[in-house]
Structure formats: structure tokens, C-alpha cells
Design a protein around this motif. Sequence first.
Motif, PDB file in Angstrom:
ATOM      1  N   ASN A   1      16.794  26.871  93.977  1.00  0.00           N
ATOM      2  CA  ASN A   1      17.324  28.230  94.090  1.00  0.00           C
ATOM      3  C   ASN A   1      16.758  29.146  93.004  1.00  0.00           C
ATOM      4  O   ASN A   1      16.507  30.323  93.247  1.00  0.00           O
TER       5      ASN A   1
ATOM      6  N   ASN B   1      13.258  30.003  93.956  1.00  0.00           N
ATOM      7  CA  ASN B   1      13.257  30.887  95.126  1.00  0.00           C
ATOM      8  C   ASN B   1      13.724  32.299  94.811  1.00  0.00           C
ATOM      9  O   ASN B   1      13.332  33.253  95.475  1.00  0.00           O
TER      10      ASN B   1
ATOM     11  N   SER C   1      25.703  24.517  96.473  1.00  0.00           N
ATOM     12  CA  SER C   1      24.363  25.032  96.783  1.00  0.00           C
ATOM     13  C   SER C   1      24.278  26.533  96.575  1.00  0.00           C
ATOM     14  O   SER C   1      23.241  27.124  96.831  1.00  0.00           O
TER      15      SER C   1
ATOM     16  N   GLU D   1      23.500  30.048  96.011  1.00  0.00           N
ATOM     17  CA  GLU D   1      22.400  30.760  95.390  1.00  0.00           C
ATOM     18  C   GLU D   1      22.952  31.886  94.516  1.00  0.00           C
ATOM     19  O   GLU D   1      22.239  32.482  93.715  1.00  0.00           O
ATOM     20  N   HIS D   2      24.252  32.157  94.713  1.00  0.00           N
ATOM     21  CA  HIS D   2      24.932  33.151  93.884  1.00  0.00           C
ATOM     22  C   HIS D   2      24.824  32.782  92.405  1.00  0.00           C
ATOM     23  O   HIS D   2      24.920  33.663  91.551  1.00  0.00           O
TER      24      HIS D   2
ATOM     25  N   ILE E   1      21.463  34.008  91.038  1.00  0.00           N
ATOM     26  CA  ILE E   1      21.523  35.472  91.219  1.00  0.00           C
ATOM     27  C   ILE E   1      22.410  36.078  90.132  1.00  0.00           C
ATOM     28  O   ILE E   1      22.073  37.086  89.512  1.00  0.00           O
TER      29      ILE E   1
ATOM     30  N   LEU F   1      32.806  34.627  95.442  1.00  0.00           N
ATOM     31  CA  LEU F   1      31.771  34.455  96.470  1.00  0.00           C
ATOM     32  C   LEU F   1      32.040  35.268  97.724  1.00  0.00           C
ATOM     33  O   LEU F   1      31.354  35.104  98.725  1.00  0.00           O
ATOM     34  N   LYS F   2      33.036  36.151  97.670  1.00  0.00           N
ATOM     35  CA  LYS F   2      33.276  36.967  98.855  1.00  0.00           C
ATOM     36  C   LYS F   2      32.326  38.161  98.899  1.00  0.00           C
ATOM     37  O   LYS F   2      32.441  39.014  99.766  1.00  0.00           O
ATOM     38  N   THR F   3      31.386  38.185  97.955  1.00  0.00           N
ATOM     39  CA  THR F   3      30.317  39.184  98.021  1.00  0.00           C
ATOM     40  C   THR F   3      29.008  38.517  97.609  1.00  0.00           C
ATOM     41  O   THR F   3      29.025  37.492  96.927  1.00  0.00           O
ATOM     42  N   SER F   4      27.887  39.094  98.030  1.00  0.00           N
ATOM     43  CA  SER F   4      26.606  38.605  97.523  1.00  0.00           C
ATOM     44  C   SER F   4      25.911  39.712  96.729  1.00  0.00           C
ATOM     45  O   SER F   4      24.722  39.649  96.482  1.00  0.00           O
ATOM     46  N   ASP F   5      26.689  40.728  96.320  1.00  0.00           N
ATOM     47  CA  ASP F   5      26.151  41.833  95.529  1.00  0.00           C
ATOM     48  C   ASP F   5      25.792  41.343  94.118  1.00  0.00           C
ATOM     49  O   ASP F   5      26.662  40.909  93.368  1.00  0.00           O
TER      50      ASP F   5
ATOM     51  N   ASP G   1      30.392  26.172  89.752  1.00  0.00           N
ATOM     52  CA  ASP G   1      31.710  26.821  89.708  1.00  0.00           C
ATOM     53  C   ASP G   1      31.934  27.467  88.335  1.00  0.00           C
ATOM     54  O   ASP G   1      32.636  28.464  88.224  1.00  0.00           O
TER      55      ASP G   1
ATOM     56  N   ALA H   1      34.000  30.277  92.708  1.00  0.00           N
ATOM     57  CA  ALA H   1      34.044  30.567  94.151  1.00  0.00           C
ATOM     58  C   ALA H   1      34.897  31.785  94.466  1.00  0.00           C
ATOM     59  O   ALA H   1      34.685  32.429  95.490  1.00  0.00           O
ATOM     60  N   ARG H   2      35.844  32.137  93.570  1.00  0.00           N
ATOM     61  CA  ARG H   2      36.689  33.304  93.863  1.00  0.00           C
ATOM     62  C   ARG H   2      35.874  34.592  93.945  1.00  0.00           C
ATOM     63  O   ARG H   2      36.346  35.590  94.463  1.00  0.00           O
TER      64      ARG H   2
END
Lengths: 167, 419
Positions: free
Chosen positions: A94, A97, A66, A68-69, A72, A25-29, A17, A22-23
Motif C-alpha cells: 500500500n 502504491n 488491509s 490503504e487509509h 494515506i 474509516l467512514k471517509t477516504s478523504d 488500527d 476504524a472509527r
Amino acid sequence: MIYKGNAWKFGRDIDTDAIIPARYLKTSDPDELGRHCMEDADPEFMNKMKKGDIIVADENFGCGSSREHAPISIKAAGISCVIAKSFARIFYRNAINTGLAILESAEAVDGISAGDEIEVDTDKGEIKNLTTGAVYHAKPFPEFISNIIKQGGLISYVREKMRSQAG
Amino acid sequence: MGMTITEKILAAHAQQSSVTPGDLINVKLDLVLGNDITAPIAIKEFRQIGVEKVFDKDRVVIVPDHFAPNKDIDSAEQCKMVREFAYEQDLTNYFEVGRMGIEHALLPEQGLVGPGDAVIGADSHTCTYGALGAFSTGVGSTDLAAAMATGETWLKVPSSIKFVFKGQLNPMVTGKDLILYTIGKIGVDGALYQAMEFTGEAISALSMDSRLSMCNMAIEAGGKSGIIAPDEKTLDYVEGRAIRAFTVYGSDADAQYAQVFEWDVSDIELQVAFPHLPSNTRGISEAGDVIIDQVVIGSCTNGRLEDLRIAAQVLKGREVDKRIRCIIIPATQDIYRQAMKEGLLDIFVAAKAAVSTPTCGPCLGGHMGILAKGERALATTNRNFVGRMGHPGSEVYLSGPAVAAASAVAGKIISPDSL
């Protein structure tokens, strides 16, 4: 790979966090995730760091979710590698990977101060503190994990494995 | 040499007669799980592998529960992406809003996980299913992608820590209190990479709901998994639910443990974890005067029927303090409906609590109860990291449902005995 950059020091139990709240996490860009890297651990981090810099942290880096963001985000932010005394297990998987370089060395973490210039050779697991001249050796990866890294991450590894099974 | 329950399950799924901690093994999986946050990345990675179909459409489960019902346009796009993938792959177990529940409450309830299973999920709280005597652990999206394609994953066999809980539980003490106490004792990396095996007469006395909430938080001690060997209660729970044949394993008497802890639960009172780590626990008698702004009762840790019954027992005939937002979130539709039948929802609404449809929502600062700067919540959730429920300048305290409900009435953290 050889990476060179300045060290940013963090304490123990840096959770996912803190790495990427988490705010976001609405994208994975990756680029968007990279813009908010370490925001809740240090709101100014992305304004201060430069490409290639290295995160140096105490025990249990990446604990919590967990997502993976997290690796990334670190990779997209331009951090070249993370050195820690230990990694939380999902973050560890992660990072392997997603191809984020991670090194485990308690001696290196204790021997590196914020801002030190660090050179890392991930193939040899060698960490050089160019500011002090000290050299450290990271705990080597098990052969199985080295193979995943060499093949360019889990997806390439699985793709090859499935191809050879089909053939 | 004997094996632990975890080693036996992993050996069986690696098609080996035995395994030893530290072995790197390839494990055949009974079930793999993703959600609306982790599946989008997994789906992108899955496309890179070059297979058309998932390994088994009955064994890939997707639950949009984190930012669902869609909290904003971006979340709606993520949910749409996983929905389209579920339709394309004709997944048997995709749960749309209305059927959806919080994944770790939903899967055991629907009989999708059983004793002896090996499960991975792209959600750290996948360790919950250990309560059924299964090996289950959280992974990231790329591991999920590989498992969706192959039905397998690589794992390092964990060493096990045995936790023996002796004696009689104090009134209102639940699995949540035992696990908070445990994390407080061993720390947030006290079980790093290890399996946490919970045993003893006090564990036998726990309900399945309490066992699920204990195993759920194994990850908060860094654990790879939490596990409780199946007994009569487990079999009662799974029979009539389990959709596949299951196998009951137990640890051998001469199994090897990295560490053994033994605690008398009569010494354990209701627990509260202070900011900003789940290991920062205190007994409720040492909580002091902590004024709060919000209470959340729900999540994959404590949104089950037992939790709602306890909350209702405390809230019945009382009212939430005027300053407090008390948000109660039944974890699944079945739990919601049963709570309705039992009159629990009526008690909550009469007490001026807000009752929500199932969602992870506020637990991870998603929606349905975000905190402003300087605000403080007491939640029955699992993490109290900086910014977990909203603004980085807010605070989260963790407890079980009894303390949470009592604190909603009092406006400060309090034991139900002090109401």
C-alpha cells in the motif's frame, strides 16, 4: 527525493488500527484521515509532530488490516517517510502504491533516538542521522518495485502498461 | 525439485511450469474482491486508469459488509458509491443488504471460490479461502483497482511454512484454538510474507468451517496466505456450490519449506488471546479471573454454522449473565436461516443474547456493540489491538465459540467445562 525531519520513535507491531482507527474509516478523504494519524498509538501525536517529520519504528510496522487509509493518513499528516526494521506485507504494498516513502533498516532504527534530526535520500536509500553523524543504508527495493515507484505508483504503471498493450 | 501447493497454484496462474520463492510474477486472477471500506478508494483509483469497464463483470465481487447496514450518513454515502459502481459495471456478484453476508463466509458458501483459484481481495482476511485449497491474499485498494482493470496482479512467490498437527483433538477444540495456539507460538510476524500450510491428521479431522477459521487468521501471524490441501471434505463442500471448474493441487513430497513445525493437538486446550495482540495466547486453564462486559460471537472468523451450533450447545437451557451484553451475529443470510431452522436462534434469544443481521460491525469497532472506556469484551473475532472494538481504553480478548458462550453465562472468561 531528499527529506529532512525529526524522528518519532515507535515500538514493534504498530498495527493499522493504531495508525488510523476504524472509527474514522467512514471517509477516504486524506485530510480527515491525516488529522487522526497514529491517534491510538499516541493521542497527542498530531499536536506534537511537524510537517516533514519521520516515523521510526521496530519490526512489523503496519500489521493488521488491509486499509490503504493507513499510508494515506501518514502521508496526509505530513510525515515524509517511515523507517522500520520490517513492514507488514499489505502495508508495504500500500505504501508503494500510494507513494509513501518507506525504508527498511534495522541499524538505522537502532541508531536513531527520538527527536534526532534525520535526512533521507530515497533514491540512494541513504539515511543520515544529522544529530549523531551516523549514516545508514536501507535495504534496496527489487528493480520491479523501483520501476513502480519511478513511474509514480501502481496506477500510472498500469495505465502505461495498458496503453502500450492497446497500442 | 518439488513444489508446494502454493507454488503450483501460482505457477499455473503465471503460465509458467514452475516458480521459486522470491520470484516476482504476474498472476492471472480468478476473482477480485472489495467491500464498503476498501472499494471506495479502489473505485476512485480505477477511474484514473482510463478504462471504462472492469476486466470481467462475473469476477469482480463487491460486498458491503463492514459498516452495513449503513451505520451513519457517511457510511451510507460509501455504500451508495460502491452500489452505484456495481450497477454501472453490471457486476454479477454485488450483494445488497438482505443478500449480503460477511464476505469471507459468503464467497466460499456461494461457490465463488474453488480449489486451485488465485484470488486477491482488498481485505486482509481474504486469506480465508486457502481452506478450499486456493491461493488467496489480502491487498489494499490500489492493488484492487489495478486488478479490477486488468484481472492480474504482481506477487512475490512466498516461501512456505509447514504446520503439522498430529493426534486427536480435545473436546470442543476447533480450528480457532489451533490457529490461536499457532500464532502464540510463532508471533504476529512469525510468518511474515510467507504461506502457512496446515497439514496432519488433526487438520483432516477438522470441519470446513474450522478450516476456514484457521486460514482466516494466517494474516494475524503476518502470513501472506494460509492453505490446506483439498481432501474429500473439501470436495464434498465445493461440489454443488462451485460456479466454475476447479483444480485440485497438493504439495510434492520433496517440496521445500522454510520451516516445519509439528505439534500434537492432544496438548492443545481451548485458547484465549489476551490484549493487545492475537499472539498473546494462553490455555483456558491459565486464563485466571477476567471479568467481562460483552461477548461477541460472529465475524469472518467464527460466524459460521459450526460456531453457532457450539454456542447453542453451551447456551441451551442457560441464561447470559445479567451484566453481560452477548451479541451473536450469523455471518450470512443462509447461515442465519439454517440457524433459525435448527432452533439455534431460539436458544440464543431464550438465553437473553441479542441476535444481529450479518455484519462485520463490532469486530472492527464499527457498530453493533462498541466498547466504552475501561470495558472488556471476549470475542470470537480475529484482532484484539488497542481500540479495535471501540474506545482505546477498552480491551478485547479472543477465543472460539465454546469459551465465548460459556463466558457470557459466567460473566467472566471461563471454560464450558466449568459451568
